[in-house]
Design an enzyme around this catalytic site. Structure first.
Site, PDB file in Angstrom:
ATOM      1  N   HIS B  68       0.712  -1.072  -0.097  1.00 53.70           N
ATOM      2  CA  HIS B  68       0.210   0.030   0.002  1.00 53.70           C
ATOM      3  C   HIS B  68       0.866   1.183   0.095  1.00 53.70           C
ATOM      4  CE1 HIS B  68       0.784  -0.509   4.211  1.00 53.70           C
ATOM      5  NE2 HIS B  68       0.435   0.516   4.274  1.00 53.70           N
ATOM      6  N   HIS B  70       1.604   3.969   1.991  1.00 57.62           N
ATOM      7  CA  HIS B  70       2.172   4.657   3.220  1.00 57.62           C
ATOM      8  C   HIS B  70       3.778   4.461   2.950  1.00 57.62           C
ATOM      9  CE1 HIS B  70      -1.481   4.387   6.134  1.00 57.62           C
ATOM     10  NE2 HIS B  70      -1.449   5.396   5.528  1.00 57.62           N
ATOM     11  N   HIS B  73       6.261   1.680   3.759  1.00 58.84           N
ATOM     12  CA  HIS B  73       6.140   0.263   2.764  1.00 58.84           C
ATOM     13  C   HIS B  73       6.560   0.653   1.405  1.00 58.84           C
ATOM     14  CE1 HIS B  73       3.755  -2.215   5.516  1.00 58.84           C
ATOM     15  NE2 HIS B  73       3.700  -1.093   6.128  1.00 58.84           N
ATOM     16  N   HIS B 157      -7.590  -1.330   5.632  1.00 59.41           N
ATOM     17  CA  HIS B 157      -6.531  -0.345   6.136  1.00 59.41           C
ATOM     18  C   HIS B 157      -6.390   0.874   5.344  1.00 59.41           C
ATOM     19  CE1 HIS B 157      -2.761   0.908   7.727  1.00 59.41           C
ATOM     20  NE2 HIS B 157      -2.180   0.680   6.593  1.00 59.41           N
ATOM     21  N   GLU B 203       2.826  -8.745  11.116  1.00 57.02           N
ATOM     22  CA  GLU B 203       3.481  -7.960  12.162  1.00 57.02           C
ATOM     23  C   GLU B 203       3.236  -8.232  13.447  1.00 57.02           C
ATOM     24  OE1 GLU B 203       5.068  -4.959  11.988  1.00 57.02           O
ATOM     25  OE2 GLU B 203       5.527  -4.915   9.840  1.00 57.02           O
ATOM     26  N   HIS B 431       9.519  -7.742  13.182  1.00 56.00           N
ATOM     27  CA  HIS B 431       9.526  -6.876  13.926  1.00 56.00           C
ATOM     28  C   HIS B 431       8.884  -6.996  15.686  1.00 56.00           C
ATOM     29  CE1 HIS B 431       8.742  -4.242  10.055  1.00 56.00           C
ATOM     30  NE2 HIS B 431       9.968  -4.432  10.379  1.00 56.00           N
TER      31      HIS B 431
END
Lengths: 363, 618
Positions: B68, B70, B73, B157, B203, B431
């Site tokens: 996507h 953002h 990313h 999202h 995540e 992460h």
């Protein structure tokens, strides 16, 4: 967004004025317990299904940002520690000053002792058990001892109430009372004095230095009712005189008594509640720790007298709209330092943190 | 052993950016290519030296997938493709392709123009990078090459966000990117079918968070705006050209209508044209249910929201203004901010992240006094030494500042829902700190609704190797199938594997299982038969015929489930094994038992000869 006059939407819009803060969360499994394990931490535990999760959660940091609340975008709970219990959890208590919690399950013959864990791991480990004399469907009632050495006061019926030292399993005190009445709740007032409320509303006061206990039955006891109790002690905690006991019956009868005179309540009132004998499981009454003379009740729908505030968030949630029956609040807990902040949880797994607006004083 | 390798690029415990390498079935895929927004130096780029120490990435990567728009990313994408070098395909959804370049350009402007950085991509690089993009639709299987295929799933999202399935043969990986499992008005919840990938990559923060509902975040927004407007203050909301702005406008519009509010709401110029563009992208992207809500009336045409003119900023009384750019680093939003900052009745609402160095970032860090570049030139110095410089003024920030996050993300409950939907064989969380996630690992591995799965938690820069168990489809000839099924033994259980014998022929691209005779025929070979014979000597004071009879009786009692025949011509036959008894005239009691068996019955034959050597019961 539909411009619908849906009741839930109305409530939502109204909430802009009626609440200062409102946070709505969805736990994976519903809980019957909320127990503070630190200034910013609570423990919750599952009771549906045979394998239950115990979680220690960190409250959203936004609630602690003080003046900088606007700059803090952190509105979520963080799961800090978790563990698994082989039984549904009815009660959970934290031993102050330690990382130890004790749980009791339904129809279980033991109490479970857990170590919530530190920074190096996220696991809540079971460290031991306390054997009980008998089992009860509703689980054994438990309360933390207030002495330096960690201990737990427990019992499902009056004659079985005892104080057990956690580290050794040694029985420190037993109630010498022949009574098969079931326990609704129990709590220490100070290091030695404790109160037990039986399901029929009778109060028992005991002192661990003295084997005998005094009991105070209700003047006008009706059968078939279930009573819950909430204790308020003043900050000093050394003298029991500052304590007030609230008792609430499943038919809405509320009694307030002073510890110096438990025989005669100093205040009585009748709340107009939905009288449903089968739904007494979640009846809960608590005193606000900061606000003066303020009580909260959950688990029963109360229509009068007009409360200072009524939180309808659980029945107004999106999830509740689509399910068959409205969720019931299983328990609630006051924030320890913020005067008007309450945490409440319901049978649908919802967890709300809210801070209401007192129209008179807050404007 | 066949396996899949996953490596999250990045160093140590940093969580600021996504860039994951996957090796599957001999193919290498890069999932996302994010910029770490917390660093100002080269640490903000992913460390591509893991892929190759020197030069271009084209021959090492089969494709790049962007989940996507953002920046954490896709922020490093132009750097990767144009400055490090990659010419292969870059896959993303249509809305992502439309919005990415706009955000990258905004980001580039701030970093280069404002901060004067040099090691950064240019506008031309962004354009060149986007030329390599291959857009795809949801649920459309795309063949990257003959063996590698990918498919996008709806992730919720933000507009255009997708989860990706990467498949080579029967091995597959699903990467979730950012997603949410609770639907909201504009973007539904993520959805995936029971695709049973070998690995589901997500995540770890999702699993350790319990999120406040979107509704409560919106409530807070409305409450703050309402309170400000009620006391006569002005609300400034800096937004990017596309995305959050539309959502917040719809929210305010509906609220204004319901509460019959009169204060004006303005939408900065430039945003209005983009709104239509966004609307079109949006409508084709959302599902039927949401589309119906918005098509009833074009929800991006507002009744209460009007176009802004810069002169309005000086008008008295309450108002709400949406202005670009989103981080207050330049332009109209900064101009308005300078006018309104000094009044404590006003409010600034930041609906998103601000890059370091911008005014937005400084304010969100609590700075109350800001140095603003002025326009006037001041000349100082002596007659011989004149120094011109721009006068800077100190701006007192007295207005209320609210930082609000509206991004929809999954949480602890949501990640379990996704696992139940996809039924992965293994789970990989990026992460996170593996040491501290034992409970989480336990919880996922014991998820009772799904088959037993393993949960991996690699550190950044660490490669996780997951052994897979791929199934290979083979055609079987009907004759062979019938023959195997006719064999004795317990009834075949449809769910349990059963050993069978056949010949595997691998020819061209097909795999076939046939009977040995069929295989020989196809190969043009004739079958050889091997027969073994063995002689066992036995003392037995009976006639040959009687001895044979005794042998028959003995074998019948020992080998109960086998077919044993006593043939009148003087042989006992066990399966294919032939037994005869002879003796010599000189020693009639010394019997010679002749056993003969074919190669297939070797085991039974050996067993019989050993058995008979022990003699016969009397």
């Amino acid at each position: 967004m539909d411009i619908s006059s849906d009741e839930s939407d109305d409530w939502f819009i109204e909430s802009l004025n009626t609440y200062k803060d409102l946070h709505v969360f969805q736990l994976e499994h519903p809980t019957k317990v909320i127990e503070w394990t630190g200034d910013k931490n609570i423990c919750v535990a599952g009771y549906t299904g045979s394998r239950s999760e115990i979680l220690e959660l960190l409250l959203p940091l936004k609630l602690y940002a003080g003046e900088n609340q606007g700059l803090c975008a952190e509105r979520d709970f963080k799961v800090q520690h978790g563990g698994f219990s082989e039984e549904p959890i009815e009660s959970l208590i934290h031993i102050s000053g330690t990382r130890c919690v004790v749980t009791s399950g339904s129809s279980s013959s033991t109490l479970q002792i857990w170590d919530i864990g530190g920074d190096d791991s996220d696991v809540i480990k079971r460290t031991g058990v306390i054997n009980l004399k008998s089992t009860s469907v509703k689980g054994c009632k438990i309360a933390p001892g207030l002495t330096d050495e960690p201990a737990v006061l427990h019992g499902s019926c009056i004659s079985e109430v005892q104080l057990t030292e956690i580290a050794t399993g040694r029985v420190l005190y037993t109630v010498a009372k022949e009574s098969s009445d079931s326990v609704s709740g129990l709590q220490f007032v100070n290091a030695c004095v404790f109160l037990i409320c039986a399901s029929d509303g009778t109060l028992f006061m005991g002192d661990t230095r003295d084997p005998s206990t005094c009991h105070y039955p209700l003047e006008d006891s009706k059968s078939g009712l279930h009573w819950a109790f909430g204790l308020r002690s003043d900050s000093s905690q050394s003298e029991p005189s500052g304590c007030t006991v609230a008792r609430l019956s499943s038919s809405g009868h509320m009694l307030l008594s002073d510890l110096r005179n438990l025989q005669s309540p100093f205040c009585q009132t009748q709340l107009n509640v939905q009288h449903d004998a089968s739904k007494n499981d979640f009846l809960n009454v608590s005193w606000a720790p900061v606000l003066d003379r303020c009580l909260s009740v959950s688990g029963k729908k109360c229509s009068s007298p007009q409360p200072v505030f009524s939180h309808r968030g659980h029945e107004m949630s999106d999830e509740a709209k689509y399910s068959g029956s409205p969720p019931v609040v299983t328990t609630h807990s006051w924030h320890q330092s913020r005067p008007k902040t309450i945490l409440s949880v319901a049978t649908d797994g919802s967890l709300h943190v809210w801070d209401w607006v007192d129209k008179i004083t807050d404007r | 052993m066949p396996d899949i390798k996953v490596t999250p690029l990045g160093a140590g415990q940093d969580v600021g950016r996504s860039c994951i390498l996957v090796s599957i079935g001999g193919k290498n895929i890069m999932l996302d290519c994010g910029m770490h927004m917390g660093y100002n130096d080269d640490r903000r780029f992913p460390d591509f030296s893991y892929v190759t120490q020197n030069g271009r990435l084209t021959e090492f990567l089969d494709c790049v997938i962007i989940s996507h728009f953002h920046l954490d990313h896709c922020g490093a994408l132009p750097y990767m493709s144009e400055m490090v070098g990659y010419d292969g395909p870059i896959y993303m959804t249509h809305p992502t392709k439309a919005i990415c370049p706009i955000l990258l350009e905004d980001f580039r402007k701030i970093t280069v123009d404002k901060k004067g950085e040099t090691n950064f991509f240019t506008s031309q690089m962004i354009k060149d990078c986007m030329k390599k993009v291959v857009p795809l639709n949801l649920h459309q299987t795309v063949q990257v090459d003959e063996e590698l295929e990918i498919k996008a799933y709806y992730a919720g999202h933000v507009l255009g966000a997708a989860m990706f399935q990467i498949k080579v043969g029967s091995e597959s990986v699903v990467y979730t990117g950012d997603y949410n499992m609770t639907p909201d008005r504009h973007l539904g919840a993520a959805w995936i079918d029971k695709c049973r990938p070998d690995i589901l990559i997500s995540e770890s923060t999702y699993a350790t968070t319990i999120r406040d509902s979107k509704r409560c975040r919106e409530r807070d927004f409305l409450k703050k705006v309402h309170e400000t407007v009620e006391r006569g203050g002005k609300v400034l909301i800096p937004v990017f050209a596309l995305g959050r702005a539309q959502e917040l406008c719809i929210l305010l519009e509906t609220f204004w209508e319901r509460m019959n509010l009169k204060a004006p709401i303005y939408f900065s110029t430039g945003l209005t044209e983009k709104a239509n563009h966004y609307y079109k992208l949006f409508i084709t992207w959302t599902n039927q249910k949401i589309r119906k809500t918005f098509v009833q009336r074009n929800m991006f045409e507002f009744k209460h929201i009007k176009a802004f003119d810069r002169s309005y900023a000086d008008n008295p009384g309450p108002m709400v203004v949406f202005a670009t750019p989103g981080m207050l680093h330049a332009g109209q939003s900064l101009q308005i901010f300078k006018k309104w900052a000094g009044n404590e009745k006003n409010m600034l609402i930041m609906p998103g992240y601000c890059v370091q160095g911008t005014v937005g970032h400084k304010i969100l860090n609590g700075q109350k006094k800001l140095e603003m570049e002025g326009r006037a030139t001041v000349i100082t110095g002596t007659a011989n030494n004149v120094i011109p410089h721009l006068a800077s003024t100190l701006l007192d920030v007295k207005l209320q500042v609210e930082y609000m996050s509206f991004s929809a993300h999954a949480d602890a409950k949501g990640i379990m829902q996704l696992i139940r939907m996809a039924e992965p064989r293994n789970m990989l969380l990026v992460h996170g700190e593996a040491k501290k996630m034992e409970f989480l690992k336990d919880k996922i591995e014991q998820e009772v609704f799904v088959r037993c799965i393993s949960c991996y938690m690699p550190a950044n820069g660490e490669t996780t190797t997951v052994v897979t168990n791929p199934s290979v489809p083979v055609d079987i000839s009907l004759n062979l199938l019938k023959r195997e099924m006719a064999l004795g033994g317990p009834l075949p259980d449809a769910k349990r594997p059963r050993t069978m014998h056949g010949t595997l022929i691998m020819k061209d691209n097909s795999l076939r299982l046939v009977s040995p005779e069929q295989a020989l025929k196809e190969l043009g070979l004739s079958e050889h038969q091997l027969r073994f014979t063995c002689r066992v000597q036995l003392h037995d004071p009976h006639s040959d015929t009687d001895t044979l009879g005794r042998i028959y009786t003995h074998l019948k009692s020992v080998l109960k489930s086998y077919s044993i025949q006593h043939v009148p011509d003087g042989t006992v036959i066990v399966e294919s094994i032939v037994i005869k008894v002879t003796s010599s005239a000189e020693e009639p009691n010394l019997k010679v038992i002749l056993l003969s068996w074919s190669y297939q019955d070797e085991e039974l034959g050996s067993f019989l000869s050993t058995l008979l050597k022990k003699g016969l019961p009397s």
